[in-house]
Design a protein around this motif. Structure first.
Motif, PDB file in Angstrom:
ATOM      1  N   LEU A  27       0.836  -1.204   0.000  1.00 50.21           N
ATOM      2  CA  LEU A  27       0.000   0.000   0.000  1.00 50.21           C
ATOM      3  C   LEU A  27       0.871   1.255   0.000  1.00 50.21           C
ATOM      4  O   LEU A  27       0.618   2.197  -0.753  1.00 50.21           O
ATOM      5  CB  LEU A  27      -0.931   0.004   1.209  1.00 50.21           C
ATOM      6  CG  LEU A  27      -2.100  -0.969   1.164  1.00 50.21           C
ATOM      7  CD1 LEU A  27      -2.739  -1.111   2.547  1.00 50.21           C
ATOM      8  CD2 LEU A  27      -3.139  -0.540   0.140  1.00 50.21           C
ATOM      9  N   ARG A  32      -0.991   4.213  -1.873  1.00 58.90           N
ATOM     10  CA  ARG A  32      -2.402   3.961  -1.528  1.00 58.90           C
ATOM     11  C   ARG A  32      -3.340   4.388  -2.662  1.00 58.90           C
ATOM     12  O   ARG A  32      -4.386   4.992  -2.442  1.00 58.90           O
ATOM     13  CB  ARG A  32      -2.768   4.628  -0.207  1.00 58.90           C
ATOM     14  CG  ARG A  32      -1.977   4.046   0.944  1.00 58.90           C
ATOM     15  CD  ARG A  32      -2.321   4.622   2.277  1.00 58.90           C
ATOM     16  NE  ARG A  32      -1.503   3.979   3.316  1.00 58.90           N
ATOM     17  CZ  ARG A  32      -1.822   2.841   3.941  1.00 58.90           C
ATOM     18  NH1 ARG A  32      -2.945   2.242   3.661  1.00 58.90           N
ATOM     19  NH2 ARG A  32      -1.017   2.329   4.846  1.00 58.90           N
ATOM     20  N   ASP A  46      -7.232   5.672  -1.288  1.00 59.47           N
ATOM     21  CA  ASP A  46      -7.837   5.073  -0.103  1.00 59.47           C
ATOM     22  C   ASP A  46      -8.742   6.075   0.605  1.00 59.47           C
ATOM     23  O   ASP A  46      -8.560   7.285   0.505  1.00 59.47           O
ATOM     24  CB  ASP A  46      -6.721   4.623   0.854  1.00 59.47           C
ATOM     25  CG  ASP A  46      -7.167   3.534   1.807  1.00 59.47           C
ATOM     26  OD1 ASP A  46      -8.327   3.086   1.726  1.00 59.47           O
ATOM     27  OD2 ASP A  46      -6.337   3.109   2.635  1.00 59.47           O
ATOM     28  N   THR A  82      -1.731  -2.797  -5.509  1.00 63.65           N
ATOM     29  CA  THR A  82      -2.893  -2.189  -4.880  1.00 63.65           C
ATOM     30  C   THR A  82      -3.962  -1.938  -5.936  1.00 63.65           C
ATOM     31  O   THR A  82      -3.685  -1.366  -6.986  1.00 63.65           O
ATOM     32  CB  THR A  82      -2.492  -0.853  -4.215  1.00 63.65           C
ATOM     33  OG1 THR A  82      -1.452  -1.109  -3.271  1.00 63.65           O
ATOM     34  CG2 THR A  82      -3.675  -0.209  -3.519  1.00 63.65           C
TER      35      THR A  82
END
Length: 109
Positions: A27, A32, A46, A82
């Motif tokens: 991540l 992210r 995120d 991710t």
């Protein structure tokens, strides 16, 4: 070498400290952000934790080579990426609402 053939074996793996540590590394490495959205010129980051609320799940860490077939790559950072939930579901063939949605020019009856 561990096997990850059954749902129980996979669940056990995904609850380990080794997986959680590596997942965080993936991540962080990927900022992210969903890497598939990024390749398509979109941005999906995120969610933020709001005080007093449960944080919504926006991102998954995906094994490019599935642990069921490549258990030796289960804890290899280069095998992880991710993805947002939508892209992760598409990769696994789990498309839900999209294919059922009608377009504006479809007949009503």
């Amino acid at each position: 070498m561990a096997e990850y053939k059954t749902e129980e074996q996979k669940k056990k793996f995904y609850r380990t400290g080794d997986w959680n540590k590596l997942r965080q590394q993936a991540l962080d490495r990927d900022n992210r952000e969903c890497q598939e959205c990024k390749r398509e010129g979109r941005v999906h980051v995120d969610s933020k934790k709001m005080e007093g609320e449960r944080k919504s799940v926006e991102l998954n860490v995906h094994h490019k080579y599935e642990i069921e077939h490549y258990p030796q790559l289960a804890l290899v950072l280069d095998n992880l990426e991710t993805l947002c939930l939508n892209c992760h579901n598409k990769i696994h063939g789990r498309v839900f609402d999209e294919q059922k949605r009608k377009r504006w020019d479809d007949e009503m009856w």
